[in-house]
Enzyme design. Structure first.
Site, PDB file in Angstrom:
ATOM      1  N   GLU A  62     -23.505 -17.625  30.786  1.00  0.00           N
ATOM      2  CA  GLU A  62     -24.789 -18.195  31.188  1.00  0.00           C
ATOM      3  C   GLU A  62     -25.935 -17.221  30.929  1.00  0.00           C
ATOM      4  O   GLU A  62     -27.026 -17.627  30.498  1.00  0.00           O
ATOM      5  CB  GLU A  62     -24.755 -18.562  32.676  1.00  0.00           C
ATOM      6  CG  GLU A  62     -23.674 -19.557  33.044  1.00  0.00           C
ATOM      7  CD  GLU A  62     -22.392 -18.886  33.538  1.00  0.00           C
ATOM      8  OE1 GLU A  62     -21.823 -19.378  34.514  1.00  0.00           O
ATOM      9  OE2 GLU A  62     -21.998 -17.849  32.944  1.00  0.00           O
ATOM     10  N   CYS A  87     -20.498 -17.907  38.624  1.00  0.00           N
ATOM     11  CA  CYS A  87     -20.094 -17.002  39.700  1.00  0.00           C
ATOM     12  C   CYS A  87     -21.211 -16.864  40.719  1.00  0.00           C
ATOM     13  O   CYS A  87     -22.395 -17.006  40.413  1.00  0.00           O
ATOM     14  CB  CYS A  87     -19.695 -15.643  39.137  1.00  0.00           C
ATOM     15  SG  CYS A  87     -21.029 -14.764  38.294  1.00  0.00           S
ATOM     16  N   ALA A 166      12.117 -18.599  18.499  1.00  0.00           N
ATOM     17  CA  ALA A 166      12.269 -18.991  17.100  1.00  0.00           C
ATOM     18  C   ALA A 166      13.716 -19.423  16.915  1.00  0.00           C
ATOM     19  O   ALA A 166      14.629 -18.605  17.056  1.00  0.00           O
ATOM     20  CB  ALA A 166      11.917 -17.840  16.164  1.00  0.00           C
ATOM     21  N   TRP A 182      16.002 -13.758   8.848  1.00  0.00           N
ATOM     22  CA  TRP A 182      14.907 -14.374   9.574  1.00  0.00           C
ATOM     23  C   TRP A 182      15.197 -15.848   9.711  1.00  0.00           C
ATOM     24  O   TRP A 182      15.573 -16.493   8.725  1.00  0.00           O
ATOM     25  CB  TRP A 182      13.585 -14.155   8.864  1.00  0.00           C
ATOM     26  CG  TRP A 182      13.145 -12.730   8.830  1.00  0.00           C
ATOM     27  CD1 TRP A 182      13.233 -11.863   7.804  1.00  0.00           C
ATOM     28  CD2 TRP A 182      12.502 -12.016   9.899  1.00  0.00           C
ATOM     29  NE1 TRP A 182      12.695 -10.645   8.139  1.00  0.00           N
ATOM     30  CE2 TRP A 182      12.234 -10.717   9.419  1.00  0.00           C
ATOM     31  CE3 TRP A 182      12.131 -12.357  11.194  1.00  0.00           C
ATOM     32  CZ2 TRP A 182      11.608  -9.753  10.203  1.00  0.00           C
ATOM     33  CZ3 TRP A 182      11.504 -11.397  11.958  1.00  0.00           C
ATOM     34  CH2 TRP A 182      11.251 -10.115  11.469  1.00  0.00           C
ATOM     35  N   ARG A 196       0.339 -12.980  19.624  1.00  0.00           N
ATOM     36  CA  ARG A 196       0.413 -11.704  20.340  1.00  0.00           C
ATOM     37  C   ARG A 196      -0.981 -11.169  20.664  1.00  0.00           C
ATOM     38  O   ARG A 196      -1.208 -10.615  21.740  1.00  0.00           O
ATOM     39  CB  ARG A 196       1.180 -10.674  19.515  1.00  0.00           C
ATOM     40  CG  ARG A 196       2.689 -10.894  19.463  1.00  0.00           C
ATOM     41  CD  ARG A 196       3.347  -9.885  18.545  1.00  0.00           C
ATOM     42  NE  ARG A 196       4.787 -10.101  18.441  1.00  0.00           N
ATOM     43  CZ  ARG A 196       5.588  -9.466  17.594  1.00  0.00           C
ATOM     44  NH1 ARG A 196       5.071  -8.539  16.778  1.00  0.00           N
ATOM     45  NH2 ARG A 196       6.876  -9.733  17.565  1.00  0.00           N
ATOM     46  N   ASP A 212      17.341  -5.996  16.760  1.00  0.00           N
ATOM     47  CA  ASP A 212      16.355  -6.165  15.686  1.00  0.00           C
ATOM     48  C   ASP A 212      15.463  -4.951  15.482  1.00  0.00           C
ATOM     49  O   ASP A 212      14.647  -4.952  14.559  1.00  0.00           O
ATOM     50  CB  ASP A 212      15.455  -7.375  15.987  1.00  0.00           C
ATOM     51  CG  ASP A 212      16.223  -8.686  16.014  1.00  0.00           C
ATOM     52  OD1 ASP A 212      17.314  -8.738  15.411  1.00  0.00           O
ATOM     53  OD2 ASP A 212      15.724  -9.644  16.623  1.00  0.00           O
ATOM     54  N   ARG A 308      19.640 -14.748  27.384  1.00  0.00           N
ATOM     55  CA  ARG A 308      19.782 -14.475  28.820  1.00  0.00           C
ATOM     56  C   ARG A 308      18.437 -14.349  29.522  1.00  0.00           C
ATOM     57  O   ARG A 308      18.236 -14.897  30.605  1.00  0.00           O
ATOM     58  CB  ARG A 308      20.613 -13.203  29.017  1.00  0.00           C
ATOM     59  CG  ARG A 308      22.106 -13.395  28.766  1.00  0.00           C
ATOM     60  CD  ARG A 308      22.868 -12.109  28.986  1.00  0.00           C
ATOM     61  NE  ARG A 308      22.482 -11.097  28.016  1.00  0.00           N
ATOM     62  CZ  ARG A 308      22.950  -9.848  27.997  1.00  0.00           C
ATOM     63  NH1 ARG A 308      23.790  -9.458  28.943  1.00  0.00           N
ATOM     64  NH2 ARG A 308      22.574  -8.993  27.065  1.00  0.00           N
ATOM     65  N   LEU A 309      17.511 -13.616  28.907  1.00  0.00           N
ATOM     66  CA  LEU A 309      16.204 -13.440  29.533  1.00  0.00           C
ATOM     67  C   LEU A 309      15.474 -14.779  29.612  1.00  0.00           C
ATOM     68  O   LEU A 309      14.866 -15.096  30.640  1.00  0.00           O
ATOM     69  CB  LEU A 309      15.375 -12.424  28.751  1.00  0.00           C
ATOM     70  CG  LEU A 309      13.944 -12.196  29.264  1.00  0.00           C
ATOM     71  CD1 LEU A 309      13.932 -11.784  30.724  1.00  0.00           C
ATOM     72  CD2 LEU A 309      13.235 -11.143  28.399  1.00  0.00           C
ATOM     73  N   ALA A 312      16.942 -16.756  32.427  1.00  0.00           N
ATOM     74  CA  ALA A 312      16.600 -16.184  33.735  1.00  0.00           C
ATOM     75  C   ALA A 312      15.179 -16.551  34.140  1.00  0.00           C
ATOM     76  O   ALA A 312      14.910 -16.870  35.309  1.00  0.00           O
ATOM     77  CB  ALA A 312      16.763 -14.663  33.693  1.00  0.00           C
TER      78      ALA A 312
END
Length: 373
Positions: A62, A87, A166, A182, A196, A212, A308-309, A312
């Protein structure tokens, strides 16, 4: 004063709000942990000012929009559009609501409310108390989605967590021998690097790094380097691994009872910080992990985890968004599945998702999805 956006907002209001979203997006990767905000000022059907929050700690959208207006006298007959509630408190900058009142802007159109406890409707109230007409909720869902990480941080008290996978068409992330490079093509990998840049941190587990030698840096596009977060309960990853290079900062979480002091010292000698947490469900206590990231003002995390991750995180209810890259390939039943056990015993117990978008990168597809509460 009427505030029903369905009754007050017209196509022109939505068009200006979409422009706010476009402007806000320019701050991606630069304003965290603040939200992305854009603002448009309209006088007699003509845009006379635009601005967005450019940098954390810098002027808000603003302020920049108001400063861009060549004839300040026109502000008194204009409408200010902004995708997030102005705000009302002093932070790194003065309250935007006070500036709007000072400039005597008669009408403000807001996309969505700010969930921050210091704002949360107070900015709207301040404007209305000053006699300003305020419309709230124009493209509200889109406005909240734009700042989904900021919303999650203040509503759930933890970082926004996106899970990136992936995989092949039959849901495999590695062959029966563990090979995974890949699965997807060059175009998809470039998009992963772009993603990222958008997140404050990128997380993976020790098994992914060791299989990897993952570096988890941004290399195929221009952008900031996110914080690298490694979950390594026993500190097994070799200190020579690329994830510990100097291209970006790395934070390692290890199990408090298994972190050998000599290993910690070796990592610290390379500039790597090690934080120890407790155990839960046979692994690191993920609630403590994300609690520590929250304490460090990490707004968003993209997890590039293994089977696994990923499982979880899903079981713990910590995944807020899915980035699923799907390659037109089949590995068959001997390949490693994208997700470990989710304890689904009946189709009605499945983890249910809502597809939000689909894009094509080379031969691959990117599906974006959100969990259904």
């Amino acid at each position: 004063m009427a505030t029903n956006p369905a009754a007050l907002a017209g196509p022109e209001d939505e068009a200006y709000m979409r422009r706010c979203h476009e402007l806000a997006g320019r701050g991606a990767g630069s304003v965290s942990p603040n939200p992305m905000v854009g603002s448009v000022i309209v006088h007699d059907g003509r845009v006379i000012g635009e601005g967005w929050h450019r940098q954390y700690g810098g002027p808000h959208a603003e302020v920049n929009a108001i400063a861009s207006v060549e004839d300040p006298a026109l502000l008194r007959q204009s409408t200010l559009y902004v995708n997030l509630e102005p705000c009302s408190h002093y932070g790194k900058t003065p309250p935007c609501a006070d500036l709007i009142v000072e400039k005597r802007i008669p009408k403000v159109v807001v996309g969505c409310l700010d969930p921050h406890e210091k704002v949360a409707g107070k900015g709207i109230a301040k404007l209305r108390d000053a006699g300003i007409e305020v419309t709230v909720g124009v493209l509200e869902a889109e406005s909240e989605r734009l700042n989904e990480a900021f919303m999650t941080l203040h509503r759930k008290g933890r970082p926004f967590v996106a899970l990136k996978t992936a995989q092949t068409l039959d849901g495999r992330i590695a062959t029966s021998l563990g090979a995974s490079k890949w699965i997807t093509g060059d175009e998809s990998r470039c998009e992963v690097h772009r993603l990222r840049c958008f997140y404050d941190a990128v997380m993976c587990g020790a098994s992914t790094v060791m299989s990897d030698d993952a570096e988890l840096t941004v290399r195929h596009c221009a952008g900031r380097q996110p914080l690298r977060v490694l979950l390594d309960r026993r500190l097994q990853v070799p200190v020579e691994a690329r994830i510990f290079n100097s291209e970006a900062k790395t934070l390692v979480f290890a199990l408090r009872s298994e972190a050998e002091p000599c290993r910690v010292s070796q990592l610290e000698a390379r500039g790597v910080e090690v934080v120890t947490v407790g155990e839960s469900g046979g692994g690191l206590d993920l609630a403590q992990v994300f609690g520590e990231l929250h304490r460090r003002r990490v707004l968003s995390v993209m997890v590039e985890g293994g089977s696994r991750l990923s499982a979880a995180l899903v079981r713990a209810g910590l995944v807020d968004k899915y980035h699923l890259f799907i390659a037109p390939k089949l590995f068959g039943g001997d390949g490693l599945a994208s997700f470990g056990p989710l304890d689904v015993v009946h189709p009605d117990c499945a983890v249910k998702l809502n597809f939000a978008g689909i894009q094509r990168f080379g031969e691959d597809l990117l599906l974006e999805a959100y969990p259904i509460p």
